[in-house]
Design a protein around this motif. Structure first.
Motif, PDB file in Angstrom:
ATOM      1  N   ALA A  83       1.295  -3.794  -6.697  1.00 56.58           N
ATOM      2  CA  ALA A  83       0.915  -3.421  -5.332  1.00 56.58           C
ATOM      3  C   ALA A  83      -0.565  -3.682  -5.089  1.00 56.58           C
ATOM      4  CB  ALA A  83       1.249  -1.951  -5.078  1.00 56.58           C
ATOM      5  N   LYS A  84      -1.401  -3.330  -6.065  1.00 52.52           N
ATOM      6  CA  LYS A  84      -2.846  -3.522  -5.933  1.00 52.52           C
ATOM      7  C   LYS A  84      -3.183  -5.018  -5.862  1.00 52.52           C
ATOM      8  CE  LYS A  84      -5.293  -2.804  -9.685  1.00 52.52           C
ATOM      9  NZ  LYS A  84      -5.831  -4.162  -9.902  1.00 52.52           N
ATOM     10  N   ASP A  85      -2.511  -5.815  -6.682  1.00 49.18           N
ATOM     11  CA  ASP A  85      -2.830  -7.235  -6.751  1.00 49.18           C
ATOM     12  C   ASP A  85      -2.445  -8.016  -5.492  1.00 49.18           C
ATOM     13  OD1 ASP A  85      -3.841  -6.966  -9.311  1.00 49.18           O
ATOM     14  OD2 ASP A  85      -1.907  -7.351 -10.258  1.00 49.18           O
TER      15      ASP A  85
ATOM     16  N   GLN B 115       2.183   1.756  -3.522  1.00 51.48           N
ATOM     17  CA  GLN B 115       1.052   2.154  -4.366  1.00 51.48           C
ATOM     18  C   GLN B 115       0.680   3.608  -4.096  1.00 51.48           C
ATOM     19  OE1 GLN B 115      -2.332  -0.405  -3.758  1.00 51.48           O
ATOM     20  NE2 GLN B 115      -3.576   0.618  -5.310  1.00 51.48           N
ATOM     21  N   HIS B 116       0.690   3.979  -2.817  1.00 54.62           N
ATOM     22  CA  HIS B 116       0.308   5.334  -2.422  1.00 54.62           C
ATOM     23  C   HIS B 116       1.233   6.381  -3.059  1.00 54.62           C
ATOM     24  CE1 HIS B 116      -2.027   8.004   0.103  1.00 54.62           C
ATOM     25  NE2 HIS B 116      -0.912   8.597   0.480  1.00 54.62           N
TER      26      HIS B 116
ATOM     27  N   THR C 289       2.222  -0.043  -9.677  1.00 55.41           N
ATOM     28  CA  THR C 289       0.851   0.147  -9.183  1.00 55.41           C
ATOM     29  C   THR C 289       0.064  -1.154  -9.295  1.00 55.41           C
ATOM     30  OG1 THR C 289       1.009   2.338 -10.176  1.00 55.41           O
ATOM     31  CG2 THR C 289      -1.147   1.689  -9.343  1.00 55.41           C
ATOM     32  N   GLU C 290       0.182  -1.806 -10.436  1.00 51.94           N
ATOM     33  CA  GLU C 290      -0.552  -3.049 -10.672  1.00 51.94           C
ATOM     34  C   GLU C 290      -0.158  -4.119  -9.648  1.00 51.94           C
ATOM     35  OE1 GLU C 290      -2.958  -3.777 -12.961  1.00 51.94           O
ATOM     36  OE2 GLU C 290      -3.080  -5.849 -12.265  1.00 51.94           O
TER      37      GLU C 290
ATOM     38  N   SER D 196       0.670   6.414  -7.027  1.00 55.03           N
ATOM     39  CA  SER D 196      -0.674   6.817  -7.448  1.00 55.03           C
ATOM     40  C   SER D 196      -1.041   8.232  -7.003  1.00 55.03           C
ATOM     41  CB  SER D 196      -1.736   5.858  -6.896  1.00 55.03           C
ATOM     42  OG  SER D 196      -1.451   4.548  -7.243  1.00 55.03           O
TER      43      SER D 196
ATOM     44  N   LEU E 298       0.837  -1.205   0.000  1.00 58.20           N
ATOM     45  CA  LEU E 298       0.000   0.000   0.000  1.00 58.20           C
ATOM     46  C   LEU E 298       0.873   1.256   0.000  1.00 58.20           C
ATOM     47  CD1 LEU E 298      -2.888   1.115   0.044  1.00 58.20           C
ATOM     48  CD2 LEU E 298      -2.731   1.203   2.548  1.00 58.20           C
TER      49      LEU E 298
ATOM     50  N   GLU F 241      -6.533  -5.345  -1.227  1.00 63.39           N
ATOM     51  CA  GLU F 241      -7.579  -5.497  -2.240  1.00 63.39           C
ATOM     52  C   GLU F 241      -7.350  -6.745  -3.089  1.00 63.39           C
ATOM     53  OE1 GLU F 241      -8.737  -1.928  -4.513  1.00 63.39           O
ATOM     54  OE2 GLU F 241      -7.351  -0.871  -3.203  1.00 63.39           O
ATOM     55  N   GLY F 242      -6.222  -7.426  -2.858  1.00 64.94           N
ATOM     56  CA  GLY F 242      -5.878  -8.573  -3.689  1.00 64.94           C
ATOM     57  C   GLY F 242      -5.575  -9.807  -2.854  1.00 64.94           C
TER      58      GLY F 242
ATOM     59  N   HIS G 245      -9.006 -13.713  -5.342  1.00 62.16           N
ATOM     60  CA  HIS G 245      -8.026 -12.859  -4.676  1.00 62.16           C
ATOM     61  C   HIS G 245      -6.764 -13.609  -4.307  1.00 62.16           C
ATOM     62  CE1 HIS G 245     -11.649 -10.444  -4.480  1.00 62.16           C
ATOM     63  NE2 HIS G 245     -10.851  -9.407  -4.374  1.00 62.16           N
TER      64      HIS G 245
END
Lengths: 301, 304
Positions: free
Chosen positions: B153-155, A129-130, B150-151, A133, A126, B159-160, B188
């Protein structure tokens, strides 16, 4: 101008940044399904007792070079996320085995060891990502953002804070307490100063000065913490179950305080080259004195 | 369609997997070197170089090459995906989680190095994955590198991957776990990282938005497929054949596809996902898409 910083109001600078950082952290971790994991992450990241020293140093370093604090906030918040992630894991039963953190139950004491591990595992990504983004486009070149990501990853990784934690748990007479503290406590502070510099547009030479400054302040802060904790333990009994790298315990309070003075001088010396930035260097200078003197409480009363 | 099937038949999948797997192993070996403190790095290498099938990194490279990129553009990210996969296995095997003693036929990380080193080695692999992506990627614009960070980290975050693990943990012992709930866990816990591997490869290779979307859907299907097959293997194979403890789901009374659908219907569902995955590849050059066709086929029909 270097002595003028004593008139600088660090308290106001720091506390006003804390409220903005807390607000942004709050927004960065909304509660969604599955709620338990978000609640566990929020429990640690939004702890009201958190002093936010790491993010504030990042912002001050960015502002030193004329960078906008808007450019620094996402990274400042990310530093706090990865910091909390490593604290949550450090507190685990087979690590430092701390039931409490900042005077209240540690994450795993509330949410269980499994959730605590996963909360840490979620906070690291996170953070990255933070940064990528949320840093406003146009304020920081993308190549610099990639350097920030890599700097933070290195600081928390196998030669940084993870190494510090490992050496602390496997502390022996041979491993130097100074080395353990540099890894466990100097790394993040160093990283915070360097990231701020990267975001603010510092030159490579300036980044090296910030690196040494940050590392020194991080260790200094911990040496003084060790003294305060040692004194408290003497008075109240108890203390940490595991983890031995207390400078005060190993060398005694007097030597620890001498060490602190030595580090105070060294940290300030690293800032010599920044005199040309005038009063913008005052926050970084004042941090050094705060680390030793603790002249005010940042949070609470 | 027919032409595609022929290309797929003539494609030497075994040789492809061996060659790509070797490149990935070599790259991983070079990426995570032995340094101080030795024990953490030994623990990282122990699990990372334990001879996994490298399905995720190969998917990443195959997707990159499919849209016109090269292996070298994707390799650091392909390694990063494998580091994350390894890290999640190390943490998942811990006594407070799944409590597994055996992984890929070897004692699990914490059995060899202790729980504290296992947690730290996992954390270090997680961090290094991002460091390596940011530092070692060459021949790709910074904009794309930022997109793939970004991809990933999100996965893998709340959230993943972590969401899947959390819901999985919270579901243990529940008697009323439905199909939708089970699908949430697997989409997930397993599909997210497979999806990430493919999407990251496609972005690095310079795929168009439409191509990236199609490959994302392809990956989501084979990700779920991967888990459905895993569930089937858990009830049909022995521990020795699997290289990990078999029958664990049954023993733990976990919700699985065979349990909810019955073995036959679970097999049918796997075939449906396989078909749906392959449909996404229809618009691509058949020869270039052959590795992804074959990977879907492999995931559907693997024996361990």
């Amino acid at each position: 101008t270097m002595s003028m910083h004593t008139k600088f109001d660090l308290y106001t600078y720091w506390t006003s940044l804390i409220s903005e950082i807390n607000l942004q952290l709050d927004q960065a971790i909304p509660v969604k399904y599955p709620e338990q994991i978000y609640e566990s992450m929020r429990y640690s990241v939004l702890a009201t007792e958190a002093k936010r020293a790491t993010p504030v140093m990042c912002i001050a370093s960015c502002e030193l070079f004329g960078g906008s604090r808007l450019a620094a906030f996402p990274t400042a918040c990310a530093l706090e996320m990865v910091h909390e992630a490593s604290l949550i894991h450090d507190d685990l039963p087979y690590m430092d085995d701390d039931l409490f953190r900042r005077g209240r139950l540690s994450n795993h004491s509330v949410y269980g060891v499994d959730m605590a591990i996963l909360a840490g595992d979620a906070l690291f990504p996170l953070g990255f990502q933070h940064i990528v983004s949320n840093t406003p486009p146009g304020l920081v070149p993308e190549t610099r953002l990639l350097r920030v990501v890599s700097e933070i990853a290195r600081a928390v990784g196998s030669t940084g804070m993870a190494a510090g934690q490992f050496l602390d748990l496997n502390y022996s007479e041979e491993s130097s307490v100074e080395f353990v503290q540099e890894k466990k406590f100097g790394e993040l502070s160093e990283c915070s100063a360097v990231c701020g510099g990267l975001l603010g547009g510092a030159t490579d030479n300036e980044l090296e000065s910030l690196r040494r400054y940050g590392r020194t302040v991080g260790v200094l802060y911990q040496v003084v913490n060790d003294v305060l904790e040692f004194k408290r333990e003497q008075a109240e009994g108890g203390g940490k179950k595991k983890g031995n790298s207390s400078f005060a315990k190993v060398f005694g309070v007097e030597k620890a305080l001498e060490k602190a003075e030595e580090l105070r001088v060294k940290a300030k010396k690293e800032l010599d080259g920044f005199e040309k930035y005038g009063e913008k260097v005052f926050p970084l200078l004042s941090f050094v004195d705060y680390a030793v003197d603790r002249s005010f409480d940042v949070v609470g009363d | 369609e027919e032409e595609n099937t022929q290309k797929e038949m003539s494609f030497d999948f075994k040789a492809y997997m061996l060659q790509k797997g070797n490149s990935v192993n070599q790259a991983l070996d070079n990426a995570v070197t032995l340094k101080e403190p030795l024990k953490i790095h030994e623990a990282m290498r122990y699990s990372l170089l334990a001879g996994g099938k490298r399905v995720r990194p190969i998917l990443c490279i195959a997707a990159c090459e499919l849209v016109g990129g090269t292996e070298s553009m994707a390799m650091p990210s392909a390694c990063a995906v494998e580091m994350i996969h390894t890290m999640s296995l190390i943490h998942d095997d811990l006594p407070c989680m799944d409590n597994d003693d055996l992984r890929r036929g070897k004692p699990t990380n914490h059995k060899v190095f202790g729980e504290n080193v296992a947690v730290l080695a996992g954390d270090a692999l997680l961090a290094f994955a991002f460091e390596y992506m940011a530092n070692a990627t060459v021949g790709v614009t910074p904009t794309r590198v930022i997109r793939v960070i970004t991809e990933l980290a999100k996965d893998i975050g709340a959230e993943g991957l972590v969401a899947g693990q959390v819901v999985d943990i919270l579901s243990a012992g529940l008697s009323d776990v439905g199909l939708e709930h089970l699908e949430f866990i697997h989409v997930h816990k397993t599909a997210a990282l497979l999806e990430g591997a493919v999407v990251i490869g496609a972005i690095l290779g310079g795929g168009t938005e439409e191509q990236v979307q199609k490959l994302r859907k392809f990956a989501r299907c084979i990700g779920l497929l991967f888990q459905v097959v895993d569930d089937i293997l858990d009830v049909t194979m022995s521990s020795q054949e699997l290289g990990k403890t078999a029958g664990k789901d049954l023993a733990a009374d976990k919700a699985t596809y065979p349990k909810l659908l019955g073995l036959e219907k679970a097999r049918e569902f796997a075939e449906k996902l396989n078909t749906e995955a392959k449909e996404q590849l229809a618009g691509f050059d058949a020869a270039k898409a052959a590795p992804l066709y074959a990977l879907a086929e492999y995931i559907a029909h693997r024996q361990n």
